[in-house]
Write a protein that holds these residues in place. Structure first.
Motif, PDB file in Angstrom:
ATOM      1  N   ALA A 127       0.811  -1.207   0.000  1.00  0.00           N
ATOM      2  CA  ALA A 127       0.000   0.000   0.000  1.00  0.00           C
ATOM      3  C   ALA A 127       0.849   1.263   0.000  1.00  0.00           C
ATOM      4  O   ALA A 127       0.562   2.218  -0.714  1.00  0.00           O
ATOM      5  N   GLU A 128       1.917   1.295   0.803  1.00  0.00           N
ATOM      6  CA  GLU A 128       2.783   2.463   0.902  1.00  0.00           C
ATOM      7  C   GLU A 128       4.230   2.021   0.757  1.00  0.00           C
ATOM      8  O   GLU A 128       4.590   0.903   1.151  1.00  0.00           O
ATOM      9  N   PRO A 129       5.108   2.894   0.224  1.00  0.00           N
ATOM     10  CA  PRO A 129       6.515   2.505   0.031  1.00  0.00           C
ATOM     11  C   PRO A 129       7.176   1.977   1.302  1.00  0.00           C
ATOM     12  O   PRO A 129       7.925   0.991   1.251  1.00  0.00           O
ATOM     13  N   ALA A 130       6.909   2.617   2.440  1.00  0.00           N
ATOM     14  CA  ALA A 130       7.560   2.204   3.683  1.00  0.00           C
ATOM     15  C   ALA A 130       7.116   0.823   4.152  1.00  0.00           C
ATOM     16  O   ALA A 130       7.784   0.208   4.999  1.00  0.00           O
ATOM     17  N   ASP A 131       6.003   0.300   3.615  1.00  0.00           N
ATOM     18  CA  ASP A 131       5.562  -1.039   3.991  1.00  0.00           C
ATOM     19  C   ASP A 131       6.552  -2.110   3.539  1.00  0.00           C
ATOM     20  O   ASP A 131       6.544  -3.224   4.075  1.00  0.00           O
ATOM     21  N   LEU A 132       7.409  -1.798   2.559  1.00  0.00           N
ATOM     22  CA  LEU A 132       8.428  -2.749   2.139  1.00  0.00           C
ATOM     23  C   LEU A 132       9.413  -3.043   3.257  1.00  0.00           C
ATOM     24  O   LEU A 132      10.051  -4.103   3.269  1.00  0.00           O
ATOM     25  N   PHE A 133       9.538  -2.130   4.221  1.00  0.00           N
ATOM     26  CA  PHE A 133      10.474  -2.340   5.322  1.00  0.00           C
ATOM     27  C   PHE A 133      10.004  -3.466   6.242  1.00  0.00           C
ATOM     28  O   PHE A 133      10.820  -4.055   6.955  1.00  0.00           O
ATOM     29  N   PHE A 134       8.702  -3.771   6.251  1.00  0.00           N
ATOM     30  CA  PHE A 134       8.227  -4.929   7.008  1.00  0.00           C
ATOM     31  C   PHE A 134       8.869  -6.208   6.456  1.00  0.00           C
ATOM     32  O   PHE A 134       9.373  -7.046   7.196  1.00  0.00           O
ATOM     33  N   GLU A 135       8.825  -6.345   5.128  1.00  0.00           N
ATOM     34  CA  GLU A 135       9.399  -7.532   4.497  1.00  0.00           C
ATOM     35  C   GLU A 135      10.915  -7.542   4.639  1.00  0.00           C
ATOM     36  O   GLU A 135      11.525  -8.589   4.848  1.00  0.00           O
ATOM     37  N   THR A 136      11.542  -6.368   4.545  1.00  0.00           N
ATOM     38  CA  THR A 136      12.987  -6.284   4.740  1.00  0.00           C
ATOM     39  C   THR A 136      13.358  -6.779   6.130  1.00  0.00           C
ATOM     40  O   THR A 136      14.309  -7.545   6.305  1.00  0.00           O
ATOM     41  N   CYS A 137      12.597  -6.369   7.134  1.00  0.00           N
ATOM     42  CA  CYS A 137      12.858  -6.800   8.506  1.00  0.00           C
ATOM     43  C   CYS A 137      12.762  -8.314   8.626  1.00  0.00           C
ATOM     44  O   CYS A 137      13.616  -8.951   9.252  1.00  0.00           O
ATOM     45  N   ARG A 138      11.730  -8.889   8.032  1.00  0.00           N
ATOM     46  CA  ARG A 138      11.565 -10.354   8.110  1.00  0.00           C
ATOM     47  C   ARG A 138      12.769 -11.073   7.527  1.00  0.00           C
ATOM     48  O   ARG A 138      13.286 -12.028   8.102  1.00  0.00           O
ATOM     49  N   ARG A 139      13.242 -10.592   6.370  1.00  0.00           N
ATOM     50  CA  ARG A 139      14.377 -11.248   5.710  1.00  0.00           C
ATOM     51  C   ARG A 139      15.675 -11.014   6.462  1.00  0.00           C
ATOM     52  O   ARG A 139      16.540 -11.907   6.513  1.00  0.00           O
ATOM     53  N   LEU A 140      15.854  -9.836   7.027  1.00  0.00           N
ATOM     54  CA  LEU A 140      17.055  -9.568   7.814  1.00  0.00           C
ATOM     55  C   LEU A 140      17.101 -10.479   9.041  1.00  0.00           C
ATOM     56  O   LEU A 140      18.164 -11.015   9.382  1.00  0.00           O
ATOM     57  N   ALA A 141      15.958 -10.652   9.697  1.00  0.00           N
ATOM     58  CA  ALA A 141      15.907 -11.531  10.869  1.00  0.00           C
ATOM     59  C   ALA A 141      16.204 -12.968  10.478  1.00  0.00           C
ATOM     60  O   ALA A 141      16.943 -13.667  11.180  1.00  0.00           O
ATOM     61  N   ALA A 142      15.649 -13.401   9.344  1.00  0.00           N
ATOM     62  CA  ALA A 142      15.880 -14.775   8.880  1.00  0.00           C
ATOM     63  C   ALA A 142      17.346 -15.006   8.542  1.00  0.00           C
ATOM     64  O   ALA A 142      17.853 -16.129   8.670  1.00  0.00           O
ATOM     65  N   ALA A 143      18.051 -13.962   8.108  1.00  0.00           N
ATOM     66  CA  ALA A 143      19.477 -14.076   7.751  1.00  0.00           C
ATOM     67  C   ALA A 143      20.387 -13.749   8.933  1.00  0.00           C
ATOM     68  O   ALA A 143      21.610 -13.660   8.751  1.00  0.00           O
ATOM     69  N   TRP A 144      19.829 -13.546  10.112  1.00  0.00           N
ATOM     70  CA  TRP A 144      20.591 -13.219  11.326  1.00  0.00           C
ATOM     71  C   TRP A 144      21.436 -11.955  11.142  1.00  0.00           C
ATOM     72  O   TRP A 144      22.579 -11.878  11.586  1.00  0.00           O
ATOM     73  N   LEU A 145      20.849 -10.971  10.509  1.00  0.00           N
ATOM     74  CA  LEU A 145      21.568  -9.725  10.261  1.00  0.00           C
ATOM     75  C   LEU A 145      21.155  -8.604  11.214  1.00  0.00           C
ATOM     76  O   LEU A 145      21.674  -7.489  11.122  1.00  0.00           O
ATOM     77  N   LEU A 146      20.224  -8.898  12.132  1.00  0.00           N
ATOM     78  CA  LEU A 146      19.831  -7.916  13.137  1.00  0.00           C
ATOM     79  C   LEU A 146      20.530  -8.217  14.455  1.00  0.00           C
ATOM     80  O   LEU A 146      20.545  -9.369  14.907  1.00  0.00           O
TER      81      LEU A 146
END
Length: 339
Positions: A127-146
């Motif tokens: 819906a909004e450009p910043a909503d892509l950061f939700f998916e980015t967060c999920r992938r970063l967590a899955a890759a142990w980058l947080l």
């Protein structure tokens, strides 16, 4: 919403398929199946998987494939963009119909037609450009980058704050606040284990959740068939090389545009008007010889007009669609309240 937690925006999907003709449910069986499966809880492994389902759309064997449908398949990256379409799907987009009247007869006062990139030429499945950061967060967590656990909402807030801080630091150094993605991620080391790997993940999320707007692609081909020069003018932290990749991955050759101007490389922006002037200087034209198509009421419309460029508004949704979506949101809110 696919089971990976990412989002598919009905605004974007509706805009893509509203222009399709002939309208027949058999054309969209894979899409209907995918959306039905998602709503029924069947595992859709990722938004890219749903995007691939769109690419599987096939006409019944006994139907000849019309040029218009070829253009839509080309926009999804399934056929080469050789410009064979002769039926213009942009005419079916309510936001674009009037541009035909403006360009009819190839008026001498226009030399270049420029296009905004995001939410105009490219659509995002959110819906909004910043909503892509939700998916980015999920992938970063899955890759142990947080470095520590963050909710998607927390990560989005921190990512947006890093963007703002990077722009302020650039301005304090006396350079343009139109920064690139690397400058943003330089402000996120406190939360990341590998800055460069995290940057690449966000970049891939953008690629996975973006697709070409078929109606706008059709308009690009139409404009070029009339002999106009074309350009992309975008306020973005992505480099022009990534823009080439966005286009190429989705089946539109970057050579469809005579030039691509991005704010972080130019050191100036649309919202301040100077990126329009840089584009006009490149083409050696007066600003009133450029017609610009975009969705942002400030940068693409008001500022363009202030600097002499003729603006043409592209609406994410038509007023009638907006009324429908508003009513649906109110209905959902009412249903979610406790009895």
């Amino acid at each position: 919403r696919p089971s990976d937690g990412s989002f598919c925006d009905t605004f974007a999907l509706g805009k893509v398929f509203a222009a399709c003709s002939p309208v027949n449910s058999r054309l969209f069986t894979p899409l209907i199946d995918a959306m039905t499966a998602a709503s029924a809880g069947e595992r859709i492994t990722s938004t890219p998987v749903l995007k691939n389902r769109l690419r599987e759309i096939q006409l019944p064997a006994q139907w000849p494939e019309p040029p218009l449908f070829k253009s839509h398949r080309r926009a999804f990256g399934t056929t080469p963009g050789n410009g064979e379409a002769t039926t213009w799907s942009w005419k079916n987009d309510e936001s674009l119909r009037k541009i035909g009247e403006r360009l009819a007869g190839k008026p001498n006062d226009i030399s270049v037609v420029s296009f905004d990139l995001f939410d105009t030429l490219l659509l995002r499945l959110c819906a909004e450009p910043a909503d892509l950061f939700f998916e980015t967060c999920r992938r970063l967590a899955a890759a142990w980058l947080l470095k520590k656990s963050l909710s998607p909402e927390q990560f989005r807030a921190l990512r947006m704050a890093a963007d703002e801080k990077a722009r302020k630091l650039a301005s304090a150094r006396g350079v343009s606040s139109e920064i690139n993605l690397a400058a943003i991620y330089a402000e996120m080391d406190v939360m990341l284990t590998d800055r460069q790997a995290a940057l690449h993940i966000e970049m891939q999320v953008e690629h996975d959740l973006c697709l070409l707007n078929p109606g706008m692609v059709s308009l690009v081909h139409y404009v070029r068939s009339l002999g106009y020069k074309t350009a992309i003018i975008s306020d973005t932290y992505f480099p022009s090389g990534e823009i080439h990749r966005f286009l190429g991955e989705n089946g539109l050759s970057p050579s469809s545009f005579d030039a691509i101007f991005v704010s972080n490389e130019a050191g100036c922006a649309k919202w301040e008007g100077t990126l329009f002037l840089k584009a006009c200087a490149h083409f050696n034209i007066h600003p009133n010889e450029m017609l610009h198509i975009g969705d942002n009421p400030v940068a693409d419309m008001r500022v363009a007009a202030q600097f002499g460029v003729e603006p043409f508004p592209y609406y994410r949704v038509t007023p009638r669609q907006e009324d429908i979506f508003t009513a649906e949101r109110k209905l959902r809110q009412g249903m979610s309240k406790p009895a």
